[in-house]
Design a protein around this motif. Structure first.
Motif, PDB file in Angstrom:
ATOM      1  N   LEU A   1       2.225   2.392  -3.800  1.00  0.00           N
ATOM      2  CA  LEU A   1       0.919   2.114  -4.254  1.00  0.00           C
ATOM      3  C   LEU A   1       0.693   3.398  -5.935  1.00  0.00           C
ATOM      4  CD1 LEU A   1      -1.650   0.873  -4.888  1.00  0.00           C
ATOM      5  CD2 LEU A   1      -3.088   2.398  -3.840  1.00  0.00           C
ATOM      6  N   PRO A   2       1.802   4.142  -5.642  1.00  0.00           N
ATOM      7  CA  PRO A   2       1.558   5.122  -6.803  1.00  0.00           C
ATOM      8  C   PRO A   2       2.205   4.957  -7.270  1.00  0.00           C
ATOM      9  CG  PRO A   2       1.498   6.512  -4.356  1.00  0.00           C
ATOM     10  CD  PRO A   2       1.959   4.801  -3.709  1.00  0.00           C
TER      11      PRO A   2
ATOM     12  N   SER B   1       0.605  -1.054   0.091  1.00  0.00           N
ATOM     13  CA  SER B   1       0.548  -0.040  -0.105  1.00  0.00           C
ATOM     14  C   SER B   1       0.642   0.915  -0.265  1.00  0.00           C
ATOM     15  CB  SER B   1      -0.900  -0.012   1.986  1.00  0.00           C
ATOM     16  OG  SER B   1       0.103   0.172   2.387  1.00  0.00           O
TER      17      SER B   1
ATOM     18  N   ASN C   1      -6.072   7.329   0.754  1.00  0.00           N
ATOM     19  CA  ASN C   1      -5.338   6.590  -0.598  1.00  0.00           C
ATOM     20  C   ASN C   1      -5.909   7.283  -1.723  1.00  0.00           C
ATOM     21  OD1 ASN C   1      -3.480   4.135   0.956  1.00  0.00           O
ATOM     22  ND2 ASN C   1      -4.880   4.057   2.029  1.00  0.00           N
TER      23      ASN C   1
ATOM     24  N   GLY D   1      -5.659   2.391 -11.560  1.00  0.00           N
ATOM     25  CA  GLY D   1      -6.698   2.324 -10.372  1.00  0.00           C
ATOM     26  C   GLY D   1      -7.416   1.315 -10.090  1.00  0.00           C
TER      27      GLY D   1
ATOM     28  N   VAL E   1       0.709   1.727  -9.942  1.00  0.00           N
ATOM     29  CA  VAL E   1      -0.434   2.287 -10.479  1.00  0.00           C
ATOM     30  C   VAL E   1       0.025   3.201 -11.707  1.00  0.00           C
ATOM     31  CG1 VAL E   1      -2.101   4.493 -10.543  1.00  0.00           C
ATOM     32  CG2 VAL E   1      -2.747   2.788  -8.639  1.00  0.00           C
TER      33      VAL E   1
ATOM     34  N   TRP F   1      -3.152   9.582  -2.082  1.00  0.00           N
ATOM     35  CA  TRP F   1      -1.626   8.709  -2.357  1.00  0.00           C
ATOM     36  C   TRP F   1      -1.635   7.990  -3.951  1.00  0.00           C
ATOM     37  CZ3 TRP F   1       2.701   9.147  -0.759  1.00  0.00           C
ATOM     38  CH2 TRP F   1       3.536   8.403  -1.325  1.00  0.00           C
ATOM     39  N   GLY F   2      -2.783   7.604  -4.339  1.00  0.00           N
ATOM     40  CA  GLY F   2      -2.680   6.501  -5.551  1.00  0.00           C
ATOM     41  C   GLY F   2      -2.729   7.862  -6.851  1.00  0.00           C
TER      42      GLY F   2
ATOM     43  N   GLY G   1      -4.707  -1.553  -8.562  1.00  0.00           N
ATOM     44  CA  GLY G   1      -4.625  -0.722  -7.208  1.00  0.00           C
ATOM     45  C   GLY G   1      -5.428  -1.973  -5.987  1.00  0.00           C
ATOM     46  N   SER G   2      -6.880  -1.180  -6.730  1.00  0.00           N
ATOM     47  CA  SER G   2      -8.221  -1.277  -5.822  1.00  0.00           C
ATOM     48  C   SER G   2      -7.913  -2.833  -6.091  1.00  0.00           C
ATOM     49  CB  SER G   2      -9.525  -1.617  -6.351  1.00  0.00           C
ATOM     50  OG  SER G   2      -9.200   0.100  -6.326  1.00  0.00           O
TER      51      SER G   2
ATOM     52  N   PRO H   1      -7.908   4.052  -4.844  1.00  0.00           N
ATOM     53  CA  PRO H   1      -7.042   4.501  -5.999  1.00  0.00           C
ATOM     54  C   PRO H   1      -8.350   4.421  -6.967  1.00  0.00           C
ATOM     55  CG  PRO H   1      -6.160   3.055  -4.973  1.00  0.00           C
ATOM     56  CD  PRO H   1      -6.708   3.169  -4.095  1.00  0.00           C
TER      57      PRO H   1
ATOM     58  N   SER I   1      -8.803   7.968  -9.309  1.00  0.00           N
ATOM     59  CA  SER I   1      -8.726   8.528 -10.754  1.00  0.00           C
ATOM     60  C   SER I   1     -10.324   8.944 -11.406  1.00  0.00           C
ATOM     61  CB  SER I   1      -8.432   6.504 -11.064  1.00  0.00           C
ATOM     62  OG  SER I   1      -7.468   6.236 -10.784  1.00  0.00           O
TER      63      SER I   1
END
Length: 450
Positions: free
Chosen positions: A25-26, A22, A213, A44, A29, A216-217, A47-48, A335, A339
């Motif tokens: 994550l950035p 986590s 997040n 995204g 993604v 962050w995503g 990532g989810s 994320p 997005s």
């Protein structure tokens, strides 16, 4: 959890391996979007999927880690993380990457659930969770400094997470094995304590984590697209921000419970909301770096107090795992939410929406901290509504953390009290009158009534 109460490092190591995905994550993604031809929303969604799989593992293991023991599920989780993320790193097609991501996410969630249960059983869960966040922030900061210089497309972040899982594997030898039926039976089993507070906290952490997040995503895209920075510069900003987070977590660990939990959670959430708005509206290096650094400084501090608050609600760690899993669902939705909001409304509007959601959830979560006393449950302290001291609860369960009572500790005091009671019963039986059995029963009853 080792046999010594001071050996927190195995839990910290497993916590780091579970949380690392986590934290990265950035870049995960961003690289999925840049190197696999996915749109930001599609990246995204991947990532989810990773984080939803992680949350599913947490819900599946809630309340079961004590019976299974920490060692076996921790090893299974680390193995799944290494295999899943390793396959995602080697795969070149999107379906195989998604499959590897979900397997690895389940492994991450398993490791996190084991760590959360162990942290909840320790004398000072806030201090241990702060140490875990400190370690994972430092690890992620190093990776953010190195990954942009190494290339590797989408493969490198996944390979790094898999490698950390393998490196943590030896630490599982210091964790407890499975317990027998006698060891796990205790008077504190059954329904969850503090159910209303726990549900409010879990729901609040879900929304809180989703807002965090969501930013962050897409933070990498904000830096690259809106602020016009290079990937190396964005990576340096993230590393600096995570370094500031190390200072924040260190300060939180030193501060401990001096201010309770309500003040750090409430005030910290307000600062986080302002940081989200600033970062999402950034159009140059200065504003982007300021928002990200301020946000990353306070975010892990508040998270450490939330983890400690969840751990204090149930000594068996069930609320810690359930609230952590609810948080993982929020992290998983973040994320995709970020997005979609950024594509439909733009980054500044997204920041306003997320900041407002963060402020709204601050009130109920802070109220839970106030209602439960706002301070961690430590040996010798008493829960509200007539709860038993933590030391006594631990003693009645055979020591949930596997700790051996130290000389002069509250656990030893409880043990000595039991020994004295048994000696007094024997003495009463020996001095019983000629009626024999009835005198023994009366002596035992009168002694036990104390």
């Amino acid at each position: 959890m080792s046999s010594r109460p001071g050996a927190a490092w195995p839990l910290v190591a497993v916590f780091t391996a579970g949380y690392l995905a986590s934290y990265l994550l950035p870049t995960v993604v961003g690289r999925l979007s840049a190197h696999l031809g996915l749109s930001p929303a599609q990246a995204g969604l991947v990532g989810s999927a990773l984080l939803l799989s992680s949350a599913g593992a947490g819900f599946a293991l809630a309340g079961r880690v004590e019976r299974l023991g920490a060692r076996t599920p921790a090893r299974a989780g680390l193995a799944l993380a290494a295999v899943g993320y390793g396959c995602a790193a080697l795969a070149g097609s999107v379906p195989l990457v998604i499959l590897g991501v979900m397997v690895g996410g389940f492994g991450s969630g398993t490791a996190t659930a084991v760590a959360a249960s162990g942290i909840a059983a320790r004398r000072d869960p806030h201090r241990t969770s702060s140490l875990g966040l400190l370690t994972v922030s430092a690890t992620a900061g190093v990776l953010y400094l190195t990954i942009p210089h190494l290339g590797g497309g989408h493969r490198l972040p996944f390979a790094a997470i898999a490698l950390v899982a393998l490196l943590v594997w030896p630490a599982t030898a210091r964790l407890d094995g499975a317990r027998t039926a006698e060891e796990t039976s205790s008077p504190i089993t059954g329904r969850l304590p503090h159910r209303r507070s726990g549900l409010v906290l879990a729901g609040g952490m879900l929304v809180w984590s989703m807002a965090q997040n969501a930013l962050w995503g897409v933070s990498s895209r904000i830096g690259l697209d809106q602020a016009g920075l290079s990937e190396v510069t964005v990576g340096a900003v993230f590393a600096a921000a995570l370094g500031a987070g190390l200072l924040g977590v260190t300060g939180a660990g030193l501060l401990g419970a001096r201010l309770g939990r309500a003040v750090p959670i409430g005030l910290g959430t307000v600062v986080i909301a302002a940081s989200i708005v600033l970062s999402s509206s950034a159009r140059d290096l200065g504003s982007f770096a300021t928002g990200e650094i301020m946000w990353n400084t306070v975010y892990p501090v508040v998270l450490s107090y939330l983890i400690g608050l969840a751990a204090s609600l149930d000594i068996r760690g069930r609320w810690a795992v359930l609230a952590g899993s609810a948080s993982s669902i929020g992290v998983a939705c973040g994320p995709l939410l970020g997005s979609v909001l950024s594509e439909e409304a733009g980054y500044p509007a997204m920041g306003l929406i997320l900041g407002a959601a963060t402020l709204l959830v601050a009130a109920p979560v802070t109220a839970v901290a106030l209602h439960t006393g706002g301070r961690p449950l430590v040996p010798g302290s008493v829960r509200r509504r007539g709860g038993a001291p933590a030391a006594l609860l631990a003693a009645t369960t055979g020591g949930l953390s596997g700790a051996v009572p130290k000389l002069g500790s509250p656990e030893q005091a409880v043990t000595e009290l039991r020994v004295r009671r048994r000696r007094l019963v024997r003495s009463a039986i020996r001095t019983a009158g000629p009626d024999g059995g009835s005198s023994q029963s009366n002596a035992y009853a009168s002694t036990s009534a104390r």
